[in-house]
Design a protein around this motif. Structure first.
Motif, short mmCIF file in Angstrom:
data_model
loop_
_atom_site.label_atom_id
_atom_site.label_comp_id
_atom_site.label_asym_id
_atom_site.label_seq_id
_atom_site.Cartn_x
_atom_site.Cartn_y
_atom_site.Cartn_z
N ASN A 11 -19.75 33.09 6.35
CA ASN A 11 -21.55 32.58 6.07
C ASN A 11 -22.50 32.81 7.49
O ASN A 11 -23.50 32.27 7.63
N THR A 12 -22.71 34.29 7.42
CA THR A 12 -24.04 34.25 7.82
C THR A 12 -24.61 35.75 6.94
O THR A 12 -24.85 36.82 7.59
N ARG A 13 -24.60 34.96 5.81
CA ARG A 13 -25.26 36.36 4.92
C ARG A 13 -26.81 36.91 5.21
O ARG A 13 -26.40 38.00 5.46
N GLU A 14 -27.06 36.28 6.29
CA GLU A 14 -28.75 37.22 6.61
C GLU A 14 -28.55 37.98 7.86
O GLU A 14 -28.84 38.83 8.14
N LEU A 15 -26.86 37.19 8.55
CA LEU A 15 -27.22 37.92 10.19
C LEU A 15 -26.03 39.01 9.21
O LEU A 15 -26.78 40.28 10.17
N LEU A 16 -25.62 38.98 8.38
CA LEU A 16 -24.78 40.60 8.03
C LEU A 16 -25.53 40.60 7.24
O LEU A 16 -25.27 42.92 7.46
N ARG A 17 -26.36 40.55 6.92
CA ARG A 17 -27.73 41.63 5.58
C ARG A 17 -27.83 42.63 6.34
O ARG A 17 -28.46 44.07 7.21
N ALA A 18 -28.60 42.25 8.19
CA ALA A 18 -29.63 42.84 9.71
C ALA A 18 -28.73 43.41 10.13
O ALA A 18 -28.71 44.84 10.09
N CYS A 19 -26.74 43.45 9.42
CA CYS A 19 -26.13 43.82 10.81
C CYS A 19 -25.93 45.06 9.81
O CYS A 19 -26.06 46.42 10.56
N LEU A 20 -25.76 45.19 8.05
CA LEU A 20 -25.22 46.34 7.91
C LEU A 20 -26.26 47.55 7.28
O LEU A 20 -26.87 48.63 7.32
N GLN A 21 -27.67 46.92 7.38
CA GLN A 21 -28.78 47.99 7.75
C GLN A 21 -29.06 48.11 9.31
O GLN A 21 -29.33 49.53 8.32
#
Length: 323
Positions: A11-21
Motif C-alpha cells: 500500500n505505498t503506490r506513490e512512494l513505490l512509483r518514485a522509487c522505481l522512477q
C-alpha cells in the motif's frame, strides 16, 4: 546478471512509483533487473507498476507475507552477482548503485554494504548500528537513549554518521538498503521468515558476520529515505511486532533466557510509555487528543506483546539452509 533489486511493497503506490522512477533515472551501468513483491496491496500498486514500469517484474501475493518472506520471494532463483534489498520509500540518487557495486567489487570480504540514507529534512538517517545486545535493547525500551544517558550506561546503539565521510566497517545495517554479495547469500541463505517484520535485518547482519563476511557503510552512495512506508498505520500492532521480533532475535542468537528477558523488557517499555501518557492525559484532564491516542496505542501494544507473536515462525534450519 550484475544485480537484482528486490522491493517489497504494501500500500505505498506513490512512494513505490518514485522509487522505481529513481532507479529508471539513475540505473546501474551494468545489467540489472528489478522485482517488486506486492504484499496484497489494495491501492492499485500492482496495476501502477505494470502500466508505468513494464520492465519491472511484479509478483502479486494474495497475503501479506511480511518483509523477510517478501524479499526471499523477490530474490528467489537469482544468480546475480549482487542482490539489493530496497525499501519502497527509497529514492536512488545518481551513481548510488554503481558506487555500492564498485565498493563491493573492490573489497572481496564485503558481504553486505549500505548507502547513506538522507531524510527529507536533509539530515543523515541513523541507519547503521552496533550489535544489538540485551543491555542496548533495555536502553531503548527504558528511554535512556532519549535522555542522553545511553553512553554512560549500556552504550549507544545507533552510530552517529554525521561526521562519517569515508567507508566504515559496521556491525549492522538497516534493511531499508542492503546490497548483498551473491556468494554470501548462497552461503548464509535467505532472510529468516520467522521475522514477519522488524529485526529480520538485525538477524541477517548477525548471520553474515557469523559466517565471516564484512559489513560496510558507504557514504558516497546516497539515497533519499522518505520514511512514509507501510508501517505508518496500526502503530500499536507495530510496537508489539517489534517486541516479539526482538525477543525472537535474542532467543535464536543468545538462548531461551535472553529471549524471555527481551520479551519482559519489551513489555516493560510499552507499559512505561503507557504510564507516562496516562499521567499526561490526567494532568490535562483528557483534553489533549494526542495524549489520549498515545494511551490507547501503548495499551494496545502492551496487551499484544503479552499475546503470542503474529504468524508461525519458520524453522531456523530453513532460514539458514535456503528456501
Amino acid at each position: 546478471m550484475d544485480l537484482r533489486i528486490s522491493i517489497v511493497n504494501y500500500n505505498t503506490r506513490e512512494l513505490l512509483r518514485a522509487c522505481l522512477q529513481s532507479i529508471q533515472d539513475h540505473p546501474l551501468s551494468g545489467e540489472f533487473e528489478v522485482v517488486v513483491v506486492d504484499n496484497a496491496s489494495r491501492d492499485g500498486s500492482v496495476e501502477m507498476v505494470r502500466e508505468s514500469f513494464p520492465w519491472v517484474q511484479v509478483i502479486p501475493s494474495e497475503d501479506n507475507l511480511g518483509y523477510a518472506a517478501g524479499n526471499n520471494l523477490g530474490l528467489e532463483g537469482s544468480r546475480a552477482r549482487c542482490r539489493l534489498i530496497l525499501n519502497s520509500d527509497i529514492e536512488v540518487h545518481a551513481g548510488a548503485l554503481d558506487r555500492l557495486a564498485e565498493f563491493m567489487d573492490a573489497h572481496p570480504r564485503c558481504g553486505m554494504c549500505s548507502a547513506r540514507l538522507i531524510l527529507l529534512d536533509g539530515t543523515t538517517q541513523a541507519a547503521v548500528a552496533t550489535e544489538l545486545t540485551l543491555r542496548k535493547f533495555a536502553t531503548q525500551q527504558l528511554l535512556l537513549d532519549r535522555t542522553g544517558l545511553a553512553k554512560y550506561t549500556f552504550g549507544e546503539y545507533w552510530v552517529d554518521l554525521n561526521t562519517v565521510t569515508e567507508p566504515l566497517e559496521v556491525e549492522q545495517a538497516s534493511g531499508a538498503c542492503m546490497l548483498c554479495r551473491g556468494e554470501a547469500v548462497e552461503q548464509v541463505g535467505p532472510m529468516d521468515e520467522g521475522f514477519w517484520m522488524y529485526c529480520e535485518d538485525t538477524d541477517y547482519c548477525k548471520r553474515f558476520l557469523n559466517a565471516g563476511w564484512e559489513l560496510w557503510y558507504v557514504p558516497a552512495a546516497t539515497m533519499l529515505h522518505v520514511l512514509g512506508g507501510s508501517s505508518t498505520g496500526a502503530r500499536g500492532e507495530m510496537v508489539a511486532t517489534y517486541n516479539h521480533s526482538a525477543a525472537r532475535y535474542f532467543r535464536l542468537h543468545h538462548g531461551l533466557l535472553q529471549g524471555a528477558l527481551a520479551r519482559l523488557i519489551g513489555l516493560t517499555g510499552s507499559t512505561l510509555r503507557l504510564v507516562m501518557w496516562s499521567v499526561a492525559t490526567l494532568c490535562t484532564l483528557g483534553l489533549v487528543g494526542q495524549f489520549r491516542r498515545k494511551v490507547w496505542l501503548f495499551a494496545k501494544a502492551a496487551w499484544l506483546t503479552l499475546l503470542p507473536a503474529r504468524g508461525r515462525p519458520a524453522p531456523r534450519s530453513r532460514a539458514e539452509g535456503g528456501r
